[in-house]
Write a protein that holds these residues in place. Structure first.
Motif, PDB file in Angstrom:
ATOM      1  N   LEU A 272      -7.573   2.963   5.154  1.00 45.03           N
ATOM      2  CA  LEU A 272      -7.367   2.719   6.579  1.00 45.03           C
ATOM      3  C   LEU A 272      -7.226   1.223   6.856  1.00 45.03           C
ATOM      4  O   LEU A 272      -6.418   0.798   7.690  1.00 45.03           O
ATOM      5  N   ALA A 273      -7.996   0.401   6.105  1.00 42.33           N
ATOM      6  CA  ALA A 273      -7.903  -1.053   6.263  1.00 42.33           C
ATOM      7  C   ALA A 273      -6.543  -1.570   5.822  1.00 42.33           C
ATOM      8  O   ALA A 273      -6.056  -2.595   6.321  1.00 42.33           O
ATOM      9  N   ASP A 274      -5.900  -0.851   4.882  1.00 45.76           N
ATOM     10  CA  ASP A 274      -4.560  -1.218   4.418  1.00 45.76           C
ATOM     11  C   ASP A 274      -3.481  -0.791   5.412  1.00 45.76           C
ATOM     12  O   ASP A 274      -2.290  -0.987   5.171  1.00 45.76           O
ATOM     13  N   GLY A 275      -3.909  -0.152   6.503  1.00 46.78           N
ATOM     14  CA  GLY A 275      -2.951   0.251   7.535  1.00 46.78           C
ATOM     15  C   GLY A 275      -2.217   1.533   7.242  1.00 46.78           C
ATOM     16  O   GLY A 275      -1.193   1.826   7.856  1.00 46.78           O
ATOM     17  N   LEU A 276      -2.732   2.311   6.289  1.00 52.71           N
ATOM     18  CA  LEU A 276      -2.077   3.572   5.931  1.00 52.71           C
ATOM     19  C   LEU A 276      -2.677   4.733   6.717  1.00 52.71           C
ATOM     20  O   LEU A 276      -3.883   4.770   6.983  1.00 52.71           O
ATOM     21  N   LYS A 277      -1.832   5.695   7.028  1.00 52.88           N
ATOM     22  CA  LYS A 277      -2.264   6.911   7.703  1.00 52.88           C
ATOM     23  C   LYS A 277      -2.339   8.024   6.651  1.00 52.88           C
ATOM     24  O   LYS A 277      -1.326   8.365   6.039  1.00 52.88           O
ATOM     25  N   PRO A 278      -3.527   8.572   6.394  1.00 59.55           N
ATOM     26  CA  PRO A 278      -3.651   9.607   5.360  1.00 59.55           C
ATOM     27  C   PRO A 278      -2.711  10.778   5.591  1.00 59.55           C
ATOM     28  O   PRO A 278      -2.545  11.236   6.724  1.00 59.55           O
ATOM     29  N   THR A 279      -2.114  11.260   4.509  1.00 64.53           N
ATOM     30  CA  THR A 279      -1.213  12.413   4.567  1.00 64.53           C
ATOM     31  C   THR A 279      -1.980  13.688   4.239  1.00 64.53           C
ATOM     32  O   THR A 279      -3.168  13.650   3.905  1.00 64.53           O
ATOM     33  N   VAL A 280      -1.293  14.827   4.311  1.00 67.13           N
ATOM     34  CA  VAL A 280      -1.920  16.099   3.939  1.00 67.13           C
ATOM     35  C   VAL A 280      -2.409  16.038   2.496  1.00 67.13           C
ATOM     36  O   VAL A 280      -3.522  16.502   2.183  1.00 67.13           O
ATOM     37  N   ASP A 281      -1.598  15.461   1.595  1.00 67.05           N
ATOM     38  CA  ASP A 281      -1.995  15.362   0.184  1.00 67.05           C
ATOM     39  C   ASP A 281      -3.256  14.522   0.014  1.00 67.05           C
ATOM     40  O   ASP A 281      -4.127  14.851  -0.795  1.00 67.05           O
ATOM     41  N   VAL A 282      -3.345  13.425   0.748  1.00 68.89           N
ATOM     42  CA  VAL A 282      -4.514  12.551   0.649  1.00 68.89           C
ATOM     43  C   VAL A 282      -5.762  13.276   1.159  1.00 68.89           C
ATOM     44  O   VAL A 282      -6.819  13.260   0.513  1.00 68.89           O
ATOM     45  N   TYR A 283      -5.642  13.917   2.309  1.00 68.96           N
ATOM     46  CA  TYR A 283      -6.782  14.649   2.855  1.00 68.96           C
ATOM     47  C   TYR A 283      -7.207  15.790   1.920  1.00 68.96           C
ATOM     48  O   TYR A 283      -8.403  16.049   1.722  1.00 68.96           O
ATOM     49  N   THR A 284      -6.228  16.484   1.336  1.00 68.39           N
ATOM     50  CA  THR A 284      -6.540  17.579   0.417  1.00 68.39           C
ATOM     51  C   THR A 284      -7.256  17.048  -0.816  1.00 68.39           C
ATOM     52  O   THR A 284      -8.212  17.670  -1.314  1.00 68.39           O
ATOM     53  N   ALA A 285      -6.813  15.890  -1.309  1.00 67.30           N
ATOM     54  CA  ALA A 285      -7.489  15.265  -2.451  1.00 67.30           C
ATOM     55  C   ALA A 285      -8.922  14.894  -2.075  1.00 67.30           C
ATOM     56  O   ALA A 285      -9.844  15.027  -2.894  1.00 67.30           O
ATOM     57  N   LEU A 286      -9.128  14.447  -0.844  1.00 64.52           N
ATOM     58  CA  LEU A 286     -10.468  14.099  -0.372  1.00 64.52           C
ATOM     59  C   LEU A 286     -11.347  15.350  -0.274  1.00 64.52           C
ATOM     60  O   LEU A 286     -12.533  15.325  -0.638  1.00 64.52           O
ATOM     61  N   VAL A 287     -10.768  16.458   0.198  1.00 62.25           N
ATOM     62  CA  VAL A 287     -11.487  17.737   0.229  1.00 62.25           C
ATOM     63  C   VAL A 287     -11.926  18.110  -1.188  1.00 62.25           C
ATOM     64  O   VAL A 287     -13.059  18.574  -1.412  1.00 62.25           O
ATOM     65  N   SER A 288     -11.038  17.891  -2.158  1.00 59.42           N
ATOM     66  CA  SER A 288     -11.336  18.191  -3.559  1.00 59.42           C
ATOM     67  C   SER A 288     -12.502  17.355  -4.075  1.00 59.42           C
ATOM     68  O   SER A 288     -13.384  17.865  -4.769  1.00 59.42           O
ATOM     69  N   VAL A 289     -12.522  16.067  -3.732  1.00 63.25           N
ATOM     70  CA  VAL A 289     -13.611  15.180  -4.174  1.00 63.25           C
ATOM     71  C   VAL A 289     -14.951  15.703  -3.670  1.00 63.25           C
ATOM     72  O   VAL A 289     -15.910  15.856  -4.439  1.00 63.25           O
ATOM     73  N   TYR A 290     -15.031  15.981  -2.369  1.00 65.39           N
ATOM     74  CA  TYR A 290     -16.286  16.449  -1.791  1.00 65.39           C
ATOM     75  C   TYR A 290     -16.660  17.840  -2.308  1.00 65.39           C
ATOM     76  O   TYR A 290     -17.820  18.108  -2.623  1.00 65.39           O
ATOM     77  N   GLY A 291     -15.664  18.717  -2.414  1.00 63.53           N
ATOM     78  CA  GLY A 291     -15.928  20.071  -2.888  1.00 63.53           C
ATOM     79  C   GLY A 291     -16.420  20.110  -4.318  1.00 63.53           C
ATOM     80  O   GLY A 291     -17.379  20.822  -4.652  1.00 63.53           O
TER      81      GLY A 291
ATOM     82  N   PRO B 249       0.831  -1.213   0.000  1.00 68.28           N
ATOM     83  CA  PRO B 249       0.000   0.000   0.000  1.00 68.28           C
ATOM     84  C   PRO B 249       0.864   1.262   0.000  1.00 68.28           C
ATOM     85  O   PRO B 249       1.865   1.332   0.718  1.00 68.28           O
ATOM     86  N   ARG B 250       0.471   2.238  -0.823  1.00 68.96           N
ATOM     87  CA  ARG B 250       1.201   3.508  -0.898  1.00 68.96           C
ATOM     88  C   ARG B 250       0.207   4.673  -0.872  1.00 68.96           C
ATOM     89  O   ARG B 250      -0.801   4.650  -1.590  1.00 68.96           O
ATOM     90  N   CYS B 251       0.523   5.689  -0.097  1.00 65.76           N
ATOM     91  CA  CYS B 251      -0.344   6.869  -0.012  1.00 65.76           C
ATOM     92  C   CYS B 251      -0.467   7.571  -1.369  1.00 65.76           C
ATOM     93  O   CYS B 251      -1.524   8.104  -1.699  1.00 65.76           O
ATOM     94  N   GLN B 252       0.632   7.564  -2.145  1.00 62.41           N
ATOM     95  CA  GLN B 252       0.609   8.248  -3.440  1.00 62.41           C
ATOM     96  C   GLN B 252      -0.428   7.644  -4.375  1.00 62.41           C
ATOM     97  O   GLN B 252      -1.091   8.353  -5.140  1.00 62.41           O
ATOM     98  N   THR B 253      -0.562   6.323  -4.330  1.00 65.13           N
ATOM     99  CA  THR B 253      -1.549   5.654  -5.186  1.00 65.13           C
ATOM    100  C   THR B 253      -2.952   6.090  -4.807  1.00 65.13           C
ATOM    101  O   THR B 253      -3.787   6.404  -5.666  1.00 65.13           O
ATOM    102  N   TYR B 254      -3.212   6.109  -3.498  1.00 62.85           N
ATOM    103  CA  TYR B 254      -4.533   6.531  -3.035  1.00 62.85           C
ATOM    104  C   TYR B 254      -4.808   7.991  -3.392  1.00 62.85           C
ATOM    105  O   TYR B 254      -5.921   8.355  -3.776  1.00 62.85           O
ATOM    106  N   ALA B 255      -3.793   8.845  -3.266  1.00 56.71           N
ATOM    107  CA  ALA B 255      -3.972  10.266  -3.589  1.00 56.71           C
ATOM    108  C   ALA B 255      -4.377  10.438  -5.054  1.00 56.71           C
ATOM    109  O   ALA B 255      -5.262  11.242  -5.383  1.00 56.71           O
TER     110      ALA B 255
END
Length: 462
Positions: free
Chosen positions: A132-151, A103-109
């Protein structure tokens, strides 16, 4: 620069005609976002699409758990690059089954960013659970990408709650990029009531606006015709001392006043930005041409084009599309066709937008023979078509009462993976209603429901 559907209606129409005897070859509608530039590029696209399809087929089986990493990863990148979110999700599900998967955060981002472009907030929530099930801790980039999805989906409650979640994590605080994404989404949905809240929060956290945020505010206020706030944002930008206006600021101002028909103010700000030392670019001239065209100031529009030639600014497809649209809307078909021919003489390939403009004008003029001619040109070209083009030409044949042709184009559209939208269905339903085709109307309504429902399906790996 000195600034001064119409064929005769068949007796027994059918919605989905027999496809075995159609006079024209099938329309090309490539899924790639890139135009083919020659045999080698076309060959590469075909090889890539074949590879993606091959990997996608294997995603439906549990026995492929040790595939060649390069093939799987490249297929995923290709699907993400072309915003094929369903395909990307299937391939990602296959990726997670591989013995070598890490698992890599970059892939999820990357996946989150794609889901934002495709407006799939529900899928984003499922993807976060998977991360989260993959045991990864979201980074600032991941959270920002998630903000973008919802926005980008207009889910501002979720976007703001995501920012709040970030603030509660010591090493994952929202940064200026996070807030620039949030402000951009607010302007796109014209939620200006939320912008002051965002700016106040930034100030409280000690995060200053950067050039991107100022330009986003200026562009958003301008498009909403909130000119006082637009000019105030420019003043704040200059007085900040760390951000200076650029050509994007320049074009936003001209576009705002030009679109609203305030030509005098547009010309005033053109001079003001020149005095600031900001030089116009090609987009600046396109904005001027469109603004003068909308105001029916054709002489000034021509002057801009002459000035471009003198300064060696070569008109692009976008420039010609603007001019063609201007003359088309004015009903000047002779001038419209003149620029269409000039465009082709200069070696520029018309785009889907070009053909939409032509079809729309010919349809309104009742010249279905010209629409037929455009359709033949499209069929014999490598132009990349989209849903908007199909909507335009289906509407043209709807005006003409040619329900057979409408049905044929509707089927071609689906075959070529151009997804019908609410405009497509509304156009088809209106035409069928006019002819009393009750069964066809019900069929189209059912298809519309199925199309809408399929976008929320939970896919492999989620």
């Amino acid at each position: 620069m000195e600034l001064q559907l119409l064929r005769s209606t068949v007796s027994t129409p059918t919605l989905y005609p027999d496809r075995t005897h159609k006079p024209n070859p099938p329309i090309q509608c490539l899924r790639s976002s890139k135009r083919s530039s020659g045999p080698k590029e076309l060959s590469r696209i075909l090889r890539t699409e074949a590879a993606v399809k091959n990997i996608e087929r294997k995603a439906n089986s549990n026995k492929y758990n040790n595939l060649w990493p390069k093939a799987v990863l490249e297929a995923l990148d290709e699907a993400v690059a072309n915003n094929l979110w369903e395909t990307a999700h299937k391939i990602f599900g296959l990726l997670r089954k591989q013995q070598w998967y890490e698992p890599r955060c970059q892939t999820y981002a990357k996946l989150f960013m794609m889901l934002g472009k495709c407006k799939q907030p529900e899928q984003a929530g499922l993807l976060l659970e998977l991360m989260l099930a993959d045991g990864l801790k979201p980074t600032v980039d991941v959270y920002t990408a998630l903000v973008s999805v919802y926005g980008k989906s207009g889910r501002f409650d979720k976007a703001f709650s995501t920012v709040d979640d970030m603030k509660s994590i010591s090493d994952c605080k929202p940064d200026v990029y996070t807030y620039s994404v949030l402000i951009n989404c607010c302007t796109k949905f014209r939620r200006y009531d939320l912008i002051e809240q965002v700016l106040a929060e930034m100030s409280y956290l000690g995060i200053g606006c950067n050039t991107v945020i100022y330009n986003t505010l200026i562009d958003g206020y301008g498009k909403a015709e909130m000119f006082e706030l637009m000019e105030d944002s420019l003043t704040d930008m200059i007085e900040s001392g760390s951000c200076l206006p650029d050509v994007f600021t320049f074009n936003s101002f001209l576009g705002a006043y030009g679109k609203s028909g305030q030509i005098d103010k547009m010309e005033k700000w053109y001079d003001e930005f020149q005095l600031m030392g900001i030089k116009p670019d090609l987009k600046t001239f396109n904005v001027l041409i469109k603004s003068y065209g909308k105001a029916r100031m054709y002489e000034k529009m021509g002057s801009v084009m002459e000035f471009m030639e003198k300064r060696y600014f070569t008109p692009t497809v976008v420039t010609y599309n603007i001019v063609i649209e201007v003359f088309g809307k004015a009903g000047n078909i002779v001038k419209m066709e003149e620029y269409f021919r000039k465009m082709k003489r200069q070696g520029m390939k018309p785009s889907s937008i070009t053909y939409c403009s032509l079809v729309s004008v010919y349809s309104k003029a009742g010249n279905i023979n010209k629409v037929d001619s455009i359709l033949r040109q499209v069929e014999n070209s490598d132009v990349i078509l989209d849903t908007a083009f199909f909507n335009c030409i289906i509407s043209a044949y709807g005006r003409a009462g040619d329900i057979n042709k409408m049905g044929e184009l509707f089927l071609t559209m689906e075959e070529k993976k151009c997804v019908p939208d609410h405009i497509t269905f509304a156009t088809m339903i209106q035409a069928c209603n006019a002819l009393g085709m009750t069964a066809a109307v019900e069929d189209l309504k059912n298809r519309m429901i199925t199309t809408n429902d399929s976008s929320g399906t939970r896919l492999i790996g989620f």
